[in-house]
Design a protein around this motif. Structure first.
Motif, PDB file in Angstrom:
ATOM      1  N   MET A 188      83.472 -27.915  33.737  1.00  0.00           N
ATOM      2  CA  MET A 188      82.732 -27.216  33.087  1.00  0.00           C
ATOM      3  C   MET A 188      83.414 -26.409  31.727  1.00  0.00           C
ATOM      4  N   GLN A 189      84.662 -25.889  32.369  1.00  0.00           N
ATOM      5  CA  GLN A 189      85.337 -24.911  31.398  1.00  0.00           C
ATOM      6  C   GLN A 189      85.968 -25.804  30.365  1.00  0.00           C
ATOM      7  N   ARG A 190      86.622 -27.175  30.642  1.00  0.00           N
ATOM      8  CA  ARG A 190      87.124 -28.016  29.620  1.00  0.00           C
ATOM      9  C   ARG A 190      85.927 -28.624  28.807  1.00  0.00           C
ATOM     10  N   SER A 191      85.076 -28.544  28.890  1.00  0.00           N
ATOM     11  CA  SER A 191      83.782 -29.535  28.170  1.00  0.00           C
ATOM     12  C   SER A 191      83.445 -28.841  26.698  1.00  0.00           C
ATOM     13  N   GLY A 192      83.973 -27.510  26.699  1.00  0.00           N
ATOM     14  CA  GLY A 192      83.674 -26.909  25.412  1.00  0.00           C
ATOM     15  C   GLY A 192      84.950 -26.776  24.570  1.00  0.00           C
ATOM     16  N   ASP A 193      85.893 -27.367  24.778  1.00  0.00           N
ATOM     17  CA  ASP A 193      87.265 -27.413  24.022  1.00  0.00           C
ATOM     18  C   ASP A 193      88.027 -28.545  23.482  1.00  0.00           C
ATOM     19  N   ASP A 194      88.920 -28.587  22.962  1.00  0.00           N
ATOM     20  CA  ASP A 194      89.530 -29.762  22.299  1.00  0.00           C
ATOM     21  C   ASP A 194      89.913 -30.778  23.339  1.00  0.00           C
ATOM     22  N   TRP A 195      89.572 -30.570  24.572  1.00  0.00           N
ATOM     23  CA  TRP A 195      90.017 -31.460  25.786  1.00  0.00           C
ATOM     24  C   TRP A 195      88.689 -32.384  26.190  1.00  0.00           C
ATOM     25  N   TYR A 196      87.688 -32.345  25.328  1.00  0.00           N
ATOM     26  CA  TYR A 196      86.432 -33.020  25.763  1.00  0.00           C
ATOM     27  C   TYR A 196      86.423 -34.349  26.045  1.00  0.00           C
ATOM     28  N   LEU A 197      87.352 -34.927  25.319  1.00  0.00           N
ATOM     29  CA  LEU A 197      87.613 -36.543  25.196  1.00  0.00           C
ATOM     30  C   LEU A 197      87.858 -37.040  26.703  1.00  0.00           C
ATOM     31  N   HIS A 198      86.951 -37.863  27.017  1.00  0.00           N
ATOM     32  CA  HIS A 198      86.971 -38.476  28.548  1.00  0.00           C
ATOM     33  C   HIS A 198      86.987 -37.180  29.671  1.00  0.00           C
ATOM     34  N   SER A 199      86.050 -36.147  29.547  1.00  0.00           N
ATOM     35  CA  SER A 199      85.760 -35.680  30.419  1.00  0.00           C
ATOM     36  C   SER A 199      84.497 -35.887  31.176  1.00  0.00           C
ATOM     37  N   TYR A 200      84.179 -35.230  32.180  1.00  0.00           N
ATOM     38  CA  TYR A 200      83.067 -35.653  33.098  1.00  0.00           C
ATOM     39  C   TYR A 200      81.688 -35.863  31.968  1.00  0.00           C
ATOM     40  N   SER A 201      81.639 -34.468  31.203  1.00  0.00           N
ATOM     41  CA  SER A 201      80.559 -34.478  30.355  1.00  0.00           C
ATOM     42  C   SER A 201      80.704 -35.776  29.221  1.00  0.00           C
ATOM     43  N   TYR A 202      81.704 -36.152  28.882  1.00  0.00           N
ATOM     44  CA  TYR A 202      81.840 -37.255  27.758  1.00  0.00           C
ATOM     45  C   TYR A 202      81.196 -38.522  28.596  1.00  0.00           C
ATOM     46  N   TRP A 203      81.500 -38.595  29.746  1.00  0.00           N
ATOM     47  CA  TRP A 203      80.902 -40.126  30.627  1.00  0.00           C
ATOM     48  C   TRP A 203      79.582 -39.905  30.930  1.00  0.00           C
ATOM     49  N   HIS A 204      78.985 -38.591  31.111  1.00  0.00           N
ATOM     50  CA  HIS A 204      77.530 -38.363  31.330  1.00  0.00           C
ATOM     51  C   HIS A 204      77.040 -38.713  30.097  1.00  0.00           C
ATOM     52  N   ILE A 205      77.263 -37.927  28.884  1.00  0.00           N
ATOM     53  CA  ILE A 205      76.494 -38.249  27.522  1.00  0.00           C
ATOM     54  C   ILE A 205      76.573 -39.640  27.202  1.00  0.00           C
ATOM     55  N   LEU A 206      77.761 -40.265  27.504  1.00  0.00           N
ATOM     56  CA  LEU A 206      77.997 -41.733  27.044  1.00  0.00           C
ATOM     57  C   LEU A 206      76.935 -42.557  27.724  1.00  0.00           C
ATOM     58  N   GLU A 207      76.352 -42.330  29.016  1.00  0.00           N
ATOM     59  CA  GLU A 207      75.349 -42.874  29.696  1.00  0.00           C
ATOM     60  C   GLU A 207      73.922 -42.635  29.214  1.00  0.00           C
ATOM     61  N   VAL A 208      73.660 -41.602  28.806  1.00  0.00           N
ATOM     62  CA  VAL A 208      72.489 -41.106  28.531  1.00  0.00           C
ATOM     63  C   VAL A 208      71.990 -41.020  27.076  1.00  0.00           C
ATOM     64  N   ALA A 209      73.163 -41.277  25.895  1.00  0.00           N
ATOM     65  CA  ALA A 209      72.904 -40.718  24.474  1.00  0.00           C
ATOM     66  C   ALA A 209      72.109 -41.883  24.128  1.00  0.00           C
ATOM     67  N   SER A 210      71.759 -41.747  22.978  1.00  0.00           N
ATOM     68  CA  SER A 210      71.190 -42.895  22.020  1.00  0.00           C
ATOM     69  C   SER A 210      72.649 -43.704  21.443  1.00  0.00           C
ATOM     70  N   GLU A 211      71.990 -44.994  20.767  1.00  0.00           N
ATOM     71  CA  GLU A 211      73.234 -46.015  20.703  1.00  0.00           C
ATOM     72  C   GLU A 211      73.944 -45.226  19.641  1.00  0.00           C
ATOM     73  N   GLU A 212      73.445 -44.451  18.638  1.00  0.00           N
ATOM     74  CA  GLU A 212      74.162 -44.014  17.539  1.00  0.00           C
ATOM     75  C   GLU A 212      74.979 -43.175  17.903  1.00  0.00           C
ATOM     76  N   ASP A 213      74.658 -42.196  19.014  1.00  0.00           N
ATOM     77  CA  ASP A 213      75.743 -41.237  19.503  1.00  0.00           C
ATOM     78  C   ASP A 213      76.673 -41.783  20.462  1.00  0.00           C
ATOM     79  N   GLN A 214      76.230 -42.722  21.318  1.00  0.00           N
ATOM     80  CA  GLN A 214      77.265 -43.680  22.035  1.00  0.00           C
ATOM     81  C   GLN A 214      78.467 -44.305  21.176  1.00  0.00           C
TER      82      GLN A 214
END
Length: 288
Positions: A188-214
């Motif tokens: 939760m702390q790291r999802s808003g900084d420059d270390w977002y890449l491949h965080s839990y939020s990254y994988w979650h959004i990758l699953e639910v996002a539109s094709e363009e955002d993916q």
């Protein structure tokens, strides 16, 4: 049982002017270390005498692993400050890891050296497997969380054979639950900084996002501002807060069953920072 004071003891090894001036260390793994300290003090075995030493050296090893984890390997980042920060993280991680050996050797605790050294090897194997899946984008958010929690448990699991048999199942269940709380809290702390890449939020959004955002995520072509927009668009912060709430409830459910055991009453204190984090994250969502 002596008062828990590992966060104070470790300052001697981690608070150096050079490190504090030029780089930033990862958070201290307080929840896992405090849980280990409580369990090491149970029973009448020889571990009681070394509970503080074992907790301290385990926290140093974990800090070493976590510090190396924060090293940015991108070669195109300019500036002397960035290079110095990266070099100090390499040196600091090595220093923390080597200190555990020195402290245990001074006390003649060779068995503990062997135990933790094997655990470090196990951690590295788990990390290689996880990184392979991440690189291939063959990972779900839940699998990322499960494997990261296992990584965060591994050093502490090395002490399981030393506990009384009657405590081992409880130790494993609480360690998993507390590790999940700590992992989600950090995510939760790291999802808003420059270390977002491949965080839990990254994988979650990758699953639910539109094709363009993916596609943008897969190609890593978004900056931190666009990332924060995706976090809001797909309510990733609320999703993580709910996951943390579920993890907390799971640990609290276990604690209810041992409520009458005065030896373990201190465990409830471990959950307080996560409860506070949930409260503040809920307030932030409400204000947003």
């Amino acid at each position: 049982m002596k008062p828990y004071r590992i966060p104070q003891l470790i300052k001697k090894y981690v608070e150096y002017d050079m490190i504090q001036k030029h780089t930033e260390l990862p958070p201290f793994p307080d929840a896992r270390v405090q849980l280990l300290y409580i369990f090491l003090n149970q029973g009448t075995n020889r571990m009681n005498v070394n509970s503080e030493l074992f907790s301290l050296v385990t926290s140093l090893v974990q800090m070493g692993i976590d510090t190396h984890e924060t090293i940015d390997t991108q070669k195109d980042k300019p500036g002397e400050g960035f290079m110095r920060s990266r070099q100090l993280k390499v040196l600091a991680g090595d220093y923390f890891s080597s200190r555990f050996y020195q402290l245990l050797a001074q006390k003649g605790q060779i068995e503990a050296v062997t135990r933790l050294s094997q655990a470090i090897c196990d951690v590295n194997v788990l990390k290689m497997n996880l990184y392979g899946k991440m690189k291939s984008l063959l990972l779900s958010a839940e699998e990322y969380l499960r494997q990261t929690v296992q990584l965060n448990m591994q050093l502490f699991l090395s002490f399981t054979p030393l506990f009384e048999e009657s405590l081992r199942d409880l130790w494993n269940a609480l360690l998993r639950g507390v590790s999940e709380c700590e992992t989600l809290g950090r995510e939760m702390q790291r999802s808003g900084d420059d270390w977002y890449l491949h965080s839990y939020s990254y994988w979650h959004i990758l699953e639910v996002a539109s094709e363009e955002d993916q596609q943008m995520l897969k190609e890593s072509i978004i900056d931190i501002k666009d990332w924060k927009k995706l976090m809001l668009k797909y309510k990733a912060g609320e999703h993580m807060a709910e996951k943390l709430r579920q993890a907390l409830e799971s640990v609290q459910s276990i604690l209810k069953n041992i409520k009458g055991d005065s030896r373990l009453r201190e465990i409830g204190i471990i959950l307080e920072p996560f409860q506070h984090q949930l409260h503040t994250s809920g307030s932030a969502v409400g204000e947003g």
